[in-house]
Write a protein that holds these residues in place. Structure first.
Motif, PDB file in Angstrom:
ATOM      1  N   LYS A 223       0.833  -1.206   0.000  1.00 39.51           N
ATOM      2  CA  LYS A 223       0.000   0.000   0.000  1.00 39.51           C
ATOM      3  C   LYS A 223       0.871   1.261   0.000  1.00 39.51           C
ATOM      4  CE  LYS A 223      -3.742  -2.478   0.348  1.00 39.51           C
ATOM      5  NZ  LYS A 223      -4.659  -2.617  -0.815  1.00 39.51           N
TER       6      LYS A 223
ATOM      7  N   ASN B 155       2.384   1.740  -3.457  1.00 42.79           N
ATOM      8  CA  ASN B 155       1.449   1.693  -4.575  1.00 42.79           C
ATOM      9  C   ASN B 155       1.647   2.911  -5.484  1.00 42.79           C
ATOM     10  OD1 ASN B 155      -1.298   2.283  -5.948  1.00 42.79           O
ATOM     11  ND2 ASN B 155      -1.494   0.172  -5.195  1.00 42.79           N
ATOM     12  N   PRO B 156       1.824   2.692  -6.793  1.00 50.46           N
ATOM     13  CA  PRO B 156       2.123   3.821  -7.688  1.00 50.46           C
ATOM     14  C   PRO B 156       0.968   4.802  -7.855  1.00 50.46           C
ATOM     15  CG  PRO B 156       1.783   1.800  -8.936  1.00 50.46           C
ATOM     16  CD  PRO B 156       1.812   1.408  -7.502  1.00 50.46           C
ATOM     17  N   GLU B 157      -0.263   4.408  -7.522  1.00 46.89           N
ATOM     18  CA  GLU B 157      -1.410   5.280  -7.731  1.00 46.89           C
ATOM     19  C   GLU B 157      -1.760   6.098  -6.489  1.00 46.89           C
ATOM     20  OE1 GLU B 157      -4.630   2.947  -9.131  1.00 46.89           O
ATOM     21  OE2 GLU B 157      -3.579   2.269 -10.946  1.00 46.89           O
ATOM     22  N   TYR B 158      -1.806   5.437  -5.332  1.00 46.43           N
ATOM     23  CA  TYR B 158      -2.222   6.146  -4.121  1.00 46.43           C
ATOM     24  C   TYR B 158      -1.243   5.953  -2.962  1.00 46.43           C
ATOM     25  CZ  TYR B 158      -4.005   1.450  -3.171  1.00 46.43           C
ATOM     26  OH  TYR B 158      -4.120   0.101  -3.020  1.00 46.43           O
TER      27      TYR B 158
ATOM     28  N   ASN C 117       5.000   7.962  -3.209  1.00 48.72           N
ATOM     29  CA  ASN C 117       4.890   8.811  -4.396  1.00 48.72           C
ATOM     30  C   ASN C 117       4.197  10.130  -4.082  1.00 48.72           C
ATOM     31  OD1 ASN C 117       6.188   6.922  -5.929  1.00 48.72           O
ATOM     32  ND2 ASN C 117       4.433   6.374  -7.199  1.00 48.72           N
ATOM     33  N   SER C 118       3.182  10.062  -3.212  1.00 51.18           N
ATOM     34  CA  SER C 118       2.446  11.288  -2.889  1.00 51.18           C
ATOM     35  C   SER C 118       3.283  12.245  -2.065  1.00 51.18           C
ATOM     36  CB  SER C 118       1.164  10.927  -2.127  1.00 51.18           C
ATOM     37  OG  SER C 118       0.337  10.085  -2.895  1.00 51.18           O
TER      38      SER C 118
ATOM     39  N   ASP D 204       6.605   9.841  -9.585  1.00 52.97           N
ATOM     40  CA  ASP D 204       5.761   9.092 -10.519  1.00 52.97           C
ATOM     41  C   ASP D 204       6.499   7.806 -10.901  1.00 52.97           C
ATOM     42  OD1 ASP D 204       3.742   8.325 -12.189  1.00 52.97           O
ATOM     43  OD2 ASP D 204       4.400   9.584 -13.870  1.00 52.97           O
TER      44      ASP D 204
ATOM     45  N   ASN E   2       6.585   3.573 -10.766  1.00 52.09           N
ATOM     46  CA  ASN E   2       5.907   2.294 -10.551  1.00 52.09           C
ATOM     47  C   ASN E   2       6.924   1.343  -9.915  1.00 52.09           C
ATOM     48  OD1 ASN E   2       4.561  -0.160 -10.632  1.00 52.09           O
ATOM     49  ND2 ASN E   2       3.664   0.221 -12.651  1.00 52.09           N
TER      50      ASN E   2
END
Length: 301
Positions: free
Chosen positions: A135, A138-141, A145-146, A151, A153
């Motif tokens: 989690k 995770n590359p999206e959320y 990364n945040s 950006d 993966n």
């Protein structure tokens, strides 16, 4: 009235106690024989045989065929290299454990808090740890990364995949070393530090001349366990890569030797057995080399 116990009663009690102790010792020995020794012997026999599926009635002598096949396989050497790469996590966790254990021993402010934080992951399930870090990365959320506005993966990027796994395993494994090294540091004679301070030795000098030599047997013990554990990396890597059915990550970077053996055991038991014994020989050779080198830096007294 005499308080002496008759000879016959003593003899009976002795017999009862003797057999009771024998039974207590027999139970773990029986478990070792049934669940460790017998499977190991069967695996060794299987590695020199050909078997159709799981039917041992079809077993036929094959000699060193499966050992040659394993040593000729590029996937075997690749997965072995990945396992050695994963062993870096053990080295990092050992260095982290030394630093924190020394800080706790010297009552550095906040050191006990960090020692507790590092020990909690060690007692947690590897499955839970792996899912938690999935989690986080995770590359999206994911928070990584945040938080850093990236950006990436992490699961499909070859340069970052193994460093991610090494970070996770180092974070989880440091707690055990902190506890063991903390116990070793308690036994260090404080008068040695007092004498060193009188002679004008700095803190760093005291660490390398007093602390490290005295706790070197404990470091050797943790290093040995770390090498064995690193080359047998399976659970966290398995959860992150998903196995042969979903791939081993980018460039097969998550294909550790234990994962490769596990997949081969599904269809090719003799080959998997041969690779297991090759891993045993590799571990045995590394340990013998470690014992030889340790004579130069481990102080027994």
């Amino acid at each position: 009235m005499s308080n002496t116990v008759p000879h016959t009663v003593k003899k009976g009690l002795f017999r009862h106690g003797r057999w009771q102790g024998f039974v207590y010792a027999l139970l773990p020995l029986l478990g070792f024989v049934l669940f460790s020794l017998v499977p190991a012997i069967l695996s060794l026999i299987t590695s020199f045989s050909d078997i159709v599926g799981y039917d041992y009635q079809t077993m036929q002598w094959a000699g060193f065929t499966h050992y040659v096949a394993a040593l000729s396989s590029k996937d075997f050497w690749h997965s072995l290299g990945v396992s050695f790469y994963a062993t870096l996590s053990q080295i990092i966790s050992l260095i982290t454990a030394i630093i924190i254990a020394v800080a706790v021993n010297r009552n550095v402010k906040g050191s006990r808090f960090f020692a507790t934080l590092f020990f909690i992951p060690y007692i947690c399930s590897s499955v839970a740890v792996a899912f938690m870090w999935q989690k986080i990365f995770n590359p999206e959320y994911g928070i990584i990364n945040s938080l850093f506005h990236l950006d990436i993966n992490w699961f499909m990027n070859t340069p970052t995949f193994m460093p991610m796994l090494i970070l996770i395993m180092s974070w989880q494994q440091a707690g055990y070393g902190i506890v063991i090294l903390g116990a070793a540091l308690v036994s260090v004679d404080r008068t040695l530090y007092e004498a060193a301070r009188v002679d004008g030795a700095s803190g760093i000098r005291q660490f390398f001349s007093i602390t490290l030599p005295i706790i070197s047997p404990t470091i050797y013990f943790l290093l040995t366990l770390g090498i064995v554990g690193g080359l047998q990396t399976f659970d966290i890597a398995m959860i992150f890569v998903g196995g042969a059915w979903s791939g081993y990550g980018p460039g097969n970077m998550g294909q550790t030797l234990m994962l490769y053996i596990y997949d081969k055991s599904m269809l090719e038991i003799p080959l998997a057995s041969a690779m297991s014994w090759l891993l045993f020989l590799i571990l045995f050779g590394i340990q013998r080399l470690n014992e030889f080198v340790s004579k130069r830096w481990v102080h027994a007294e």
